[in-house]
Design an enzyme around this catalytic site. Sequence first.
Site, PDB file in Angstrom:
ATOM      1  N   SER A  68       0.791  -1.107   0.091  1.00 35.86           N
ATOM      2  CA  SER A  68      -0.028   0.081  -0.004  1.00 35.86           C
ATOM      3  C   SER A  68       0.816   1.261   0.009  1.00 35.86           C
ATOM      4  CB  SER A  68      -1.137  -0.065   1.122  1.00 35.86           C
ATOM      5  OG  SER A  68      -2.045   1.089   1.013  1.00 35.86           O
ATOM      6  N   ASP A  69       0.357   2.359  -0.490  1.00 33.97           N
ATOM      7  CA  ASP A  69       1.113   3.479  -0.616  1.00 33.97           C
ATOM      8  C   ASP A  69      -0.162   4.714  -0.704  1.00 33.97           C
ATOM      9  OD1 ASP A  69       3.958   4.436  -1.117  1.00 33.97           O
ATOM     10  OD2 ASP A  69       2.728   6.077  -1.790  1.00 33.97           O
ATOM     11  N   THR A  70       0.446   5.792   0.296  1.00 40.42           N
ATOM     12  CA  THR A  70      -0.500   7.099   0.259  1.00 40.42           C
ATOM     13  C   THR A  70       0.394   8.162  -0.134  1.00 40.42           C
ATOM     14  OG1 THR A  70      -1.648   5.909   2.187  1.00 40.42           O
ATOM     15  CG2 THR A  70      -1.795   8.265   1.736  1.00 40.42           C
TER      16      THR A  70
END
Length: 190
Positions: A68-70
Amino acid sequence: MKPFILASGSPRRKELLEQAHIPFSIQTSTIEETVEEGLAPAEVVQQLAKQKAEDVWSTHQESIVLGSDTVVAFGEQLLGKPKDEGEARATLQMLSGQTHSVYTGVAICSAEGTITFYEKTDVEFYPLTDDEISMYIRSHEPFDKAGSYGIQGFGAFMVKRIVGDYFAVVGLPLARTIRELKKFGIVPTL
């Protein structure tokens, strides 16, 4: 159920998966993240999430791996983690009284294939005084967070309104992630 691995060292993502009662282990990706030029924020976070998940999956091919990445976007500008106090201050001054967007991308890899998706949440800040920004910086909370703030912590005092998934702003769109993991046989266990 196949082994499930979170390809992230983020304490927030770890807490969210624990909250969902999903058993998992952690194996942090060590890949050098690269992003193609000219991508929209939604594409950036999906590409980075996929890189992380595929990196860990390459050595754990019997498992299901989630990356995941934000990123925080203000207009066309992507706002990462601040390098120092000055950058944190400049970011918070820019976001003060404005609406920005938080994009969180997720990739789930398995022997059967990879899926990617993202959630976009719009976050509106109250107008912030210089004293409020200084106080927040003194908390040291801005320094490991995209956009220089954490909605789940002390930074919540700056948030006037959100439109979208709160948990995506924290770091993982939990409800959507649970539904997607179910397709891989990963389900909450109580």
